[in-house]
Design an enzyme around this catalytic site. Structure first.
Site, short mmCIF file in Angstrom:
data_model
loop_
_atom_site.label_atom_id
_atom_site.label_comp_id
_atom_site.label_asym_id
_atom_site.label_seq_id
_atom_site.Cartn_x
_atom_site.Cartn_y
_atom_site.Cartn_z
N HIS A 91 0.87 -1.20 0.00
CA HIS A 91 0.00 0.00 0.00
C HIS A 91 0.89 1.24 0.00
CE1 HIS A 91 -3.82 2.21 1.39
NE2 HIS A 91 -2.90 3.14 1.18
N LYS A 119 -9.35 -0.04 -5.93
CA LYS A 119 -9.42 0.56 -4.60
C LYS A 119 -10.76 1.23 -4.39
CE LYS A 119 -7.72 2.16 -0.67
NZ LYS A 119 -6.69 3.17 -0.43
N HIS A 153 -4.74 -0.50 5.71
CA HIS A 153 -4.26 0.28 6.87
C HIS A 153 -5.22 0.22 8.06
CE1 HIS A 153 -6.88 3.10 4.82
NE2 HIS A 153 -5.95 3.53 3.98
N HIS A 176 -10.56 1.24 1.63
CA HIS A 176 -10.34 2.24 2.68
C HIS A 176 -11.59 2.17 3.55
CE1 HIS A 176 -8.69 6.17 4.25
NE2 HIS A 176 -9.86 6.04 4.86
N ASP A 220 1.59 2.67 3.45
CA ASP A 220 0.76 3.86 3.23
C ASP A 220 1.60 5.13 3.21
OD1 ASP A 220 -1.53 5.26 2.66
OD2 ASP A 220 -2.23 5.35 4.74
C1 NCD Z 1 -3.35 9.15 1.90
C2 NCD Z 1 -2.87 10.18 0.88
O1 NCD Z 1 -2.32 11.21 1.30
O2 NCD Z 1 -3.03 9.95 -0.31
N1 NCD Z 1 -3.37 9.75 3.18
C3 NCD Z 1 -3.36 9.13 4.37
O3 NCD Z 1 -3.49 9.79 5.40
N2 NCD Z 1 -3.18 7.83 4.46
C4 NCD Z 1 -4.66 8.60 1.49
C5 NCD Z 1 -5.06 7.35 2.22
O4 NCD Z 1 -4.45 6.30 2.10
O5 NCD Z 1 -6.06 7.42 2.95
ZN ZN Z 2 -3.13 5.11 1.48
#
Ligand code: NCD
Ligand code: ZN
Length: 343
Positions: free
Chosen positions: A13, A98, A173, A135, A246
């Site tokens: 991710h 996604k 996540h 998500h 992430d």
């Molecule tokens: C991610 C992003 O900035 O693209 N931000 C985050 O806080 N994780 C988007 C996401 O994965 O939710």
């Molecule tokens: Zn993300």
């Protein structure tokens, strides 16, 4: 000095962004990961096979010389996604799609409202063997931000996995004991990624002693009991949980702002921080499964055949990095000491 050699890991991710930013983000990930699931939340989003292929070419062009790094592409689901989009995506080598509930996170305004409307698309994904990456947060204004993940499980996740038993679903996540329990009690077609920040930190690390915008991400950090639950499942060695950083870069001015963006840019230190967590948990023997095996097995791709070595040796994450655009960006864990180092 302790050291550990593991099969080269993959990041399941990741946000690379686009344009100039690729000059920073692609080498940072390719330094230790062999493959990565590339999130499609660009502006505009990656909604079809053609856009995914073009984006893949831009990522490949940003690889350091000699790098074999392989981006694995994903599609951004919208209310306009068709079953034909799924068929075309599969044919072009896209591996997953996604689901962002509309407004859930960065660049998700064009995402899905009314998740049931997408059931024919999920049906086609199940048929084509495309994974569904979720998500998992509801976005209704009246639902407290700390409850949004659990609420998503109750309102949607249970229904999706029941309706599509053969669809492989990654709960992305995860941040709560509720999500960990849900994944543990689901079939082998349901798994989850866990970020370094949700293993290392809890909401005190974001809010006590001042607001710390560089620890702000979505889903937001939760209370310590949830953090402990996540640490417990990774230490268990369960194959349902795997590495997904992430890593989500934003310029410094966008994070240190009256309305700061969500996302931690962890690519510089994520693997080392996972090693630190597994070490703290006395579970270093479980790191390789989490980082290098479980994700590949779940996605149905071969495990990597090369290795890398980490040593227990401390170093300090830089306070700031300069983007190709000249802008500053603050990496996750900036100025802090990491106990493990990549050789
Ligand atoms: C991610 C992003 O900035 O693209 N931000 C985050 O806080 N994780 C988007 C996401 O994965 O939710
Ligand atoms: Zn993300």
């Amino acid at each position: 000095m302790q050291q550990i050699t593991i099969t080269t890991p993959d990041d399941w991710h990741l946000h690379f962004r686009d344009g100039d930013m690729l000059g920073e983000t692609v080498p940072a990930t390719a330094r230790c990961f062999s493959r990565a699931i590339v999130m499609p939340n660009l502006v505009p989003p990656v909604v079809n096979a053609q856009l995914a292929s073009a984006y893949k070419s831009r990522i490949l062009a940003a690889r350091p010389q000699g790098s074999q790094f392989e981006p694995l592409m994903t599609l951004f689901l919208t209310n306009k996604t068709t079953t034909q989009d799924i068929i075309d995506a599969k044919q072009s080598g896209v591996v997953a799609a996604k689901l962002y509930p509309a407004g859930a996170t960065t660049n998700s305004a064009q995402a899905v409202s009314g998740i049931e409307a997408l059931y024919p698309v999920f049906e086609e994904m199940q048929k084509q063997g495309l994974l569904l990456l979720v998500h998992g947060e509801v976005t209704e204004h009246h639902i407290d931000i700390f409850d949004r993940e659990k609420e998503f499980i109750d309102q949607y996740m249970l229904k999706i996995v029941a309706a599509f038993p053969e669809l492989k679903v990654v709960f992305e996540h995860i941040t709560t004991s509720d999500a960990a329990d849900f994944v543990m009690s689901s079939t082998n077609n349901v798994a989850a990624t866990i970020t370094p920040q949700h293993l290392l930190l809890n909401r005190n690390d974001m809010l006590v002693g001042g607001v710390r915008p560089h620890n702000y991400c979505l889903p937001v950090l939760k209370r310590s009991t949830h953090q402990q639950a996540l640490r417990k499942v990774v230490a268990s060695g369960s194959s349902k949980f795997f590495l997904g950083t992430d890593s989500a870069p934003h310029a410094k001015h966008a994070k240190e702002n009256a309305c700061g963006c969500a996302g931690c840019y962890s690519a510089w230190s994520a693997l080392e921080l996972y090693a630190q967590v597994f070490d703290e948990l006395d579970a270093l023997d479980k790191l390789e499964g989490f980082a290098s095996f479980h994700g590949a097995d779940f996605y149905g791709v071969p495990r990597n055949t090369t290795t890398l070595t980490l040593v227990k040796d401390s170093w300090v994450v830089p306070e700031s990095v300069t983007l190709p655009s000249g802008e500053a960006m603050v990496p996750f864990f900036a100025g802090k000491t990491v106990d493990w180092k990549l050789v």
